[in-house]
Design an enzyme around this catalytic site. Structure first.
Site, PDB file in Angstrom:
ATOM      1  N   HIS A  17       0.837  -1.208   0.000  1.00  0.00           N
ATOM      2  CA  HIS A  17       0.000   0.000   0.000  1.00  0.00           C
ATOM      3  C   HIS A  17       0.877   1.266   0.000  1.00  0.00           C
ATOM      4  CE1 HIS A  17      -2.928  -2.705   2.408  1.00  0.00           C
ATOM      5  NE2 HIS A  17      -3.512  -2.515   1.235  1.00  0.00           N
ATOM      6  N   LYS A  41     -17.519  -6.467   7.661  1.00  0.00           N
ATOM      7  CA  LYS A  41     -16.261  -7.178   7.912  1.00  0.00           C
ATOM      8  C   LYS A  41     -15.891  -7.029   9.387  1.00  0.00           C
ATOM      9  CE  LYS A  41     -13.720  -6.915   3.517  1.00  0.00           C
ATOM     10  NZ  LYS A  41     -12.533  -6.328   2.863  1.00  0.00           N
ATOM     11  N   ARG A  90      -2.373  -6.411  -8.184  1.00  0.00           N
ATOM     12  CA  ARG A  90      -1.257  -7.314  -7.920  1.00  0.00           C
ATOM     13  C   ARG A  90      -1.180  -8.426  -8.948  1.00  0.00           C
ATOM     14  NH1 ARG A  90      -3.269  -7.878  -1.930  1.00  0.00           N
ATOM     15  NH2 ARG A  90      -5.079  -7.361  -3.180  1.00  0.00           N
ATOM     16  N   SER A 128      -2.892  -7.825   3.074  1.00  0.00           N
ATOM     17  CA  SER A 128      -3.148  -7.635   4.507  1.00  0.00           C
ATOM     18  C   SER A 128      -3.575  -8.939   5.163  1.00  0.00           C
ATOM     19  CB  SER A 128      -4.244  -6.586   4.701  1.00  0.00           C
ATOM     20  OG  SER A 128      -3.850  -5.345   4.186  1.00  0.00           O
TER      21      SER A 128
HETATM   22  P1  ADP Z   1      -9.775  -3.621  -0.127  1.00  0.00           P
HETATM   23  O1  ADP Z   1     -10.316  -4.354   1.064  1.00  0.00           O
HETATM   24  O2  ADP Z   1     -10.557  -2.461  -0.571  1.00  0.00           O
HETATM   25  O3  ADP Z   1      -9.315  -4.493  -1.278  1.00  0.00           O
HETATM   26  P2  ADP Z   1      -7.034  -3.391   0.677  1.00  0.00           P
HETATM   27  O4  ADP Z   1      -6.569  -2.686   1.894  1.00  0.00           O
HETATM   28  O5  ADP Z   1      -6.877  -4.870   0.664  1.00  0.00           O
HETATM   29  O6  ADP Z   1      -8.503  -2.920   0.457  1.00  0.00           O
HETATM   30  O7  ADP Z   1      -6.304  -2.794  -0.594  1.00  0.00           O
HETATM   31  C1  ADP Z   1      -6.499  -1.476  -1.019  1.00  0.00           C
HETATM   32  C2  ADP Z   1      -5.930  -1.342  -2.407  1.00  0.00           C
HETATM   33  O8  ADP Z   1      -4.531  -1.576  -2.378  1.00  0.00           O
HETATM   34  C3  ADP Z   1      -6.512  -2.336  -3.416  1.00  0.00           C
HETATM   35  O9  ADP Z   1      -6.611  -1.689  -4.664  1.00  0.00           O
HETATM   36  C4  ADP Z   1      -5.463  -3.415  -3.474  1.00  0.00           C
HETATM   37  O10 ADP Z   1      -5.458  -4.083  -4.723  1.00  0.00           O
HETATM   38  C5  ADP Z   1      -4.211  -2.585  -3.301  1.00  0.00           C
HETATM   39  N1  ADP Z   1      -3.110  -3.402  -2.752  1.00  0.00           N
HETATM   40  C6  ADP Z   1      -3.132  -4.197  -1.671  1.00  0.00           C
HETATM   41  N2  ADP Z   1      -1.943  -4.816  -1.499  1.00  0.00           N
HETATM   42  C7  ADP Z   1      -1.150  -4.404  -2.525  1.00  0.00           C
HETATM   43  C8  ADP Z   1       0.183  -4.700  -2.942  1.00  0.00           C
HETATM   44  N3  ADP Z   1       0.941  -5.574  -2.277  1.00  0.00           N
HETATM   45  N4  ADP Z   1       0.662  -4.091  -4.056  1.00  0.00           N
HETATM   46  C9  ADP Z   1      -0.126  -3.225  -4.729  1.00  0.00           C
HETATM   47  N5  ADP Z   1      -1.392  -2.906  -4.419  1.00  0.00           N
HETATM   48  C10 ADP Z   1      -1.903  -3.492  -3.320  1.00  0.00           C
END
Ligand code: ADP
Length: 161
Positions: A17, A41, A90, A128
């Site tokens: 992120h 959630k 990703r 995450s």
């Molecule tokens: P959500 O629950 O909305 O998917 P996340 O916190 O999991 O939220 O992710 C927010 C954004 O960051 C999403 O667009 C996700 O694809 C992106 N993201 C999460 N991890 C990575 C990573 N390792 N590299 C690039 N983008 C990421």
């Protein structure tokens, strides 16, 4: 001024992120990171905890701020005066869901576009949920999250030791 919003759960925020935030901050005049408060959630960290961690992490980026939101993304974008949503991709598995979300949002607000950042290769495996799982079993998460987040995760899981 071009303002973009970067919405997500950030439960917890990872180096993946942070890489997206850094890169977006170089392209847009202003980036608002939006921490989604999702009632359906059961998160590890409260929204307030996630906002606090993110604020600490972006404190040296003058054009980035962090806030929480609930409800529709299109409404959050409107409230931020933004026409750009940033999301990270990703793998191909992210694509289908992201495409659907992006198109749904454009139907609700045709002026709202989603800009996708492809993950830096070194973070392409990182999510995450994986970090939460490793931390739950007291594994080393220092390669995945900054020390501040690592400490907060240790606190969360310390009572299970
Ligand atoms: P959500 O629950 O909305 O998917 P996340 O916190 O999991 O939220 O992710 C927010 C954004 O960051 C999403 O667009 C996700 O694809 C992106 N993201 C999460 N991890 C990575 C990573 N390792 N590299 C690039 N983008 C990421």
């Amino acid at each position: 001024m071009k303002t973009a919003i970067y919405p997500g759960s950030f439960d917890p925020v990872t180096y993946g992120h942070i890489d997206i935030i850094d890169r977006a901050a170089k392209i847009f005049d202003h980036v608002t990171v939006g921490v989604l408060s999702n009632q359906s959630k059961k998160p590890l960290f409260t929204v307030a905890e996630r906002v606090d961690m993110l604020r600490e992490i972006v404190r040296d980026l003058p054009n980035v701020d962090v806030t929480s939101f609930s409800g529709l993304l299109v409404d959050f974008a409107r409230a931020c005066n933004s026409q750009v949503v940033i999301r990270g991709l990703r793998a191909i598995t992210d694509f289908e869901y992201e495409l659907q979300m992006s198109q749904t949002n454009r139907i609700m607000n045709p002026d709202l576009d989603t800009v996708f950042f492809t993950t830096d290769l070194k973070y392409s495996y990182l999510s995450s949920s994986t970090v939460r799982e490793v931390a739950y079993f007291h594994g080393d998460i220092s390669a995945f999250v900054p020390p501040l987040v690592e400490q907060e995760m240790l606190k969360k899981f310390s009572d299970q030791k």
